[in-house]
Write an enzyme that holds these catalytic residues in place. Sequence first.
Site, mmCIF file in Angstrom:
data_model
loop_
_atom_site.group_PDB
_atom_site.id
_atom_site.type_symbol
_atom_site.label_atom_id
_atom_site.label_comp_id
_atom_site.label_asym_id
_atom_site.label_seq_id
_atom_site.Cartn_x
_atom_site.Cartn_y
_atom_site.Cartn_z
ATOM 1 N N CYS A 165 13.278 10.603 6.657
ATOM 2 C CA CYS A 165 13.347 10.048 8.011
ATOM 3 C C CYS A 165 14.756 10.151 8.581
ATOM 4 O O CYS A 165 14.928 10.299 9.781
ATOM 5 C CB CYS A 165 12.852 8.614 8.032
ATOM 6 S SG CYS A 165 13.581 7.631 6.734
ATOM 7 N N GLU A 170 10.614 0.725 9.881
ATOM 8 C CA GLU A 170 11.602 1.780 9.606
ATOM 9 C C GLU A 170 10.884 3.091 9.893
ATOM 10 O O GLU A 170 9.971 3.476 9.164
ATOM 11 C CB GLU A 170 12.068 1.659 8.156
ATOM 12 C CG GLU A 170 13.399 2.304 7.919
ATOM 13 C CD GLU A 170 13.258 3.736 7.472
ATOM 14 O OE1 GLU A 170 13.217 4.628 8.350
ATOM 15 O OE2 GLU A 170 13.143 3.950 6.259
ATOM 16 N N LYS A 183 0.842 -1.197 0.000
ATOM 17 C CA LYS A 183 0.000 0.000 0.000
ATOM 18 C C LYS A 183 0.877 1.246 0.000
ATOM 19 O O LYS A 183 1.568 1.531 0.976
ATOM 20 C CB LYS A 183 -0.897 0.051 1.243
ATOM 21 C CG LYS A 183 -1.920 1.180 1.128
ATOM 22 C CD LYS A 183 -2.590 1.499 2.435
ATOM 23 C CE LYS A 183 -1.769 2.415 3.304
ATOM 24 N NZ LYS A 183 -1.562 3.758 2.745
ATOM 25 N N GLU A 228 10.700 14.914 15.614
ATOM 26 C CA GLU A 228 10.925 14.912 14.170
ATOM 27 C C GLU A 228 10.007 15.950 13.528
ATOM 28 O O GLU A 228 8.793 15.911 13.709
ATOM 29 C CB GLU A 228 10.611 13.533 13.621
ATOM 30 C CG GLU A 228 10.916 13.403 12.160
ATOM 31 C CD GLU A 228 10.737 11.982 11.651
ATOM 32 O OE1 GLU A 228 9.754 11.328 12.053
ATOM 33 O OE2 GLU A 228 11.565 11.541 10.845
HETATM 34 P P1 ADP Z 1 3.898 9.884 7.733
HETATM 35 O O1 ADP Z 1 4.045 10.769 8.907
HETATM 36 O O2 ADP Z 1 5.149 9.592 6.991
HETATM 37 O O3 ADP Z 1 2.720 10.187 6.870
HETATM 38 P P2 ADP Z 1 2.396 7.643 8.667
HETATM 39 O O4 ADP Z 1 2.912 6.657 9.616
HETATM 40 O O5 ADP Z 1 1.205 8.420 9.035
HETATM 41 O O6 ADP Z 1 3.657 8.500 8.357
HETATM 42 O O7 ADP Z 1 2.088 6.973 7.262
HETATM 43 C C1 ADP Z 1 2.915 6.012 6.660
HETATM 44 C C2 ADP Z 1 2.046 4.967 5.980
HETATM 45 O O8 ADP Z 1 1.265 4.288 6.960
HETATM 46 C C3 ADP Z 1 1.039 5.526 4.991
HETATM 47 O O9 ADP Z 1 0.953 4.642 3.898
HETATM 48 C C4 ADP Z 1 -0.255 5.549 5.794
HETATM 49 O O10 ADP Z 1 -1.396 5.463 4.976
HETATM 50 C C5 ADP Z 1 -0.105 4.295 6.626
HETATM 51 N N1 ADP Z 1 -0.867 4.270 7.884
HETATM 52 C C6 ADP Z 1 -1.330 5.306 8.629
HETATM 53 N N2 ADP Z 1 -1.971 4.863 9.732
HETATM 54 C C7 ADP Z 1 -1.908 3.504 9.703
HETATM 55 C C8 ADP Z 1 -2.362 2.446 10.565
HETATM 56 N N3 ADP Z 1 -3.001 2.696 11.704
HETATM 57 N N4 ADP Z 1 -2.092 1.178 10.214
HETATM 58 C C9 ADP Z 1 -1.399 0.902 9.092
HETATM 59 N N5 ADP Z 1 -0.966 1.830 8.235
HETATM 60 C C10 ADP Z 1 -1.194 3.118 8.520
#
Ligand code: ADP
Length: 788
Positions: free
Chosen positions: A300, A266, A192, A397
């Site tokens: 990151c 990561e 995804k 961050e």
């Molecule tokens: P960033 O701050 O880089 O956007 P996130 O952790 O919010 O980091 O998002 C990174 C990825 O994780 C994206 O693909 C987002 O859609 C997905 N994501 C966000 N929340 C969840 C969750 N609860 N479970 C799994 N994937 C998630």
Amino acid sequence: MNILERYAAMDYGPAPESRSEADAWLKAHDFSKALFIGGKWQAAASGKTFSVFEPASGKPLAEVSEAGSEDVDAAVKAAQKALPAWKKTSGYERARILYAIGRAMQRHARLFAVLESIDNGKPIRESRDIDVPLAVRHFIHHAGWAQTLEKAYPGYEAAGVAGQIIPWNFPLLMLAWKIAPALAAGCTVVLKPAEFTPLTSLLFAEICARAGVPKGVVNIVQGGGETGAAIVEHPGIDKIAFTGSSEVGKIIRRATAGSGKKLSLELGGKSAFMVFEDADLDSAVEGLVDGIWFNQGQVCCAGSRLLVQESVAETLIAKVKARMGHLRLGDPLDKNTDIGPLIAPVQLERVKGMVAEGARQGAECWQPASDLPHTGYFHLPTLATSVAPANVLAQEEVFGPVLAAMTFRTQEEGVALANNTRYGLAASIWTENVNRALHVAPQLKAGVVWINGTNMFDASSGFGGYRESGFGREGGHEGLYEYLKKPSGKTAYKPIPMPEPDKEVGSASFIDRTPKLFIGGKQVRPDGNYAIPVTDQKGRIHGEVGAGNRKDIRDAVSAARASKWGQATAYNRAQVLYFLAENLSVRAGEFAARLESLTGTRAKAAQAEVDLSIERIFAAASLADKFEGRVHQPPARVVTLALNEPVGVLGIVAPDEAPLLALVTLIAPALAMGNAVVAVPSQRYPLIATDLYQVIETSDLPAGGVNIVTGASAELTDVLAKHDDVDGLWCVGDSDLCALAERESAGNLKRVWTNSGLALDWSGDGELLEDFLRRAIEIKNVWVPYGD
Ligand code: ADP
């Protein structure tokens, strides 16, 4: 403007990259059918879509189908269906397909780069020269791993169906980091992308179909957090690989606890950019531009904390400010642009909010007098000085173009400041003194260290964090393990119940001894001053052990942290372990008798367990100075030293089965690699461990190297798992205990290994030991450039 005037102005004219091919590609696509499942393009079962915007203009780009749990289920089923055949496909055949993907990406490199810059806002120079070539390299490099897999990883097989969730900052590169090793290992995937940046993943899926990837091997679903959560929770997934925020990483750690899914994370970072007084300051300034303003700081491993030695701080800060004034903000498709827009309004607000908060907490925030483009989510490069170590800009961050500067006086202070963070992804060291650089690098708690450089990446060299920056590595030899597993048995582990003490039979011979806990090299009374009787199989009491509690574990962790063991040389560690084995062999008969009388095992079997335990300590000793790192040669003038470092303070919860052998099989490799251990021995047969104190005490192991706390496994595991100063936890027990260890470890994201509730064969050959040696280390990749 005539030539003379232009020369005097020395300004850049516009140099836009054409977007016509990308626009045509966008126009030709129906994004309402953007789910790539089982080789077919599909709409979401719910018919739902979400909007994607162009960060540079704010204009809508596409309405993309949003996968719900039904679609995720279909994707997982497609991946499951494709798995057996893909696993059986020869390494050579998989290599050909990976290579074909890489070549096809190369042929479409410009389209990938332009689409990436349109979708994400990153300057075309970066997407063209960094993201796309590195992504291609990842596939071609991993084609090689696919072919050599059986020889390079004997006894391993594909982990199964991999669920992969990636962020928006490097959409194509993160996809490559996830999919290439998975396919090389024989896994099938459900990936995804982030909801902000789906475009290049769609182009990639088209390429997969053309490169001969069998249907269902690569499935790509679109959507946001809910879609991601549906992947994480799906029971058909065997492995989760996630890149994103530490916050979501922790949610995923908890959600997968006890599921048996392999997990690599990561996560975020707050990486130190250390400039010593003997550095080439002009190079350091250029490095800093790459370190924090690359991809608008939405990286990151961004070098977001500038730590500069006091004597050169003023000069360096002046140079940095001058350089910041020349950074060009603007159209990401312009080849002269240094800084593009942030990904979305929400990110822009977040960065602005953090800068304001940093200023409120006392930082001086400086920005060059550059103009902001009229459209798009731009933020000026920002330098914060007078930043206190606790300031939000020093600790959190930002994920934006914001640099927090601090000074240090001595090398020791610099290292302490660099490590003053809960993260541990990367660090840069700037000095012209190679001795200093190679002395400081091992002291930094970071998975990647760049010397006189920054943001260098390559498929040959692993990438990943220490501490709350996550666990597991991507790329390199070590990265493949994340997608491999050893075939395991199916028999459930069952703790051996302690029979009620039989009052009639009374005590056996050892009743007069009441061993204490072993903490900091001393035998100490348990804090609660309670004792637990230990009986044999007939209910006869053989002795009592201390009922350790939370306080005892805390003391043991402090003793382990203070131990000098981690500083011992590998040769020294080997000698201590040999000595330990020697001392155990002197008392072999006594240990065998204890095993026999306590566990009811036959004399011969008890003797065999002791003999094997001695042999295992010997084996760990023999590998202490041989289980070493590697040297990589990425395609640049640089070598990467992949160093095996101890995890740190390791909690070990040992099982009831093979109580002596299992305990030493766990402790010996942990010690061999330089970890300090807090061990909770078998709850059923703790007297075996307490007998071991005397052997340890006579073996020259520094105080705190091994600490042993007897008591209730579940209670003590819970304390170890939650303890923020424990870096890793190995827990062998039933499925409830394993789930507890994993779930409760989320606080500081310690590295956890469990037996997933399955019985293990502790008498297995040398491979078992190597597995634990590998779990006992973190690999740090130190990049050392050479040449002028
Ligand atoms: P960033 O701050 O880089 O956007 P996130 O952790 O919010 O980091 O998002 C990174 C990825 O994780 C994206 O693909 C987002 O859609 C997905 N994501 C966000 N929340 C969840 C969750 N609860 N479970 C799994 N994937 C998630």
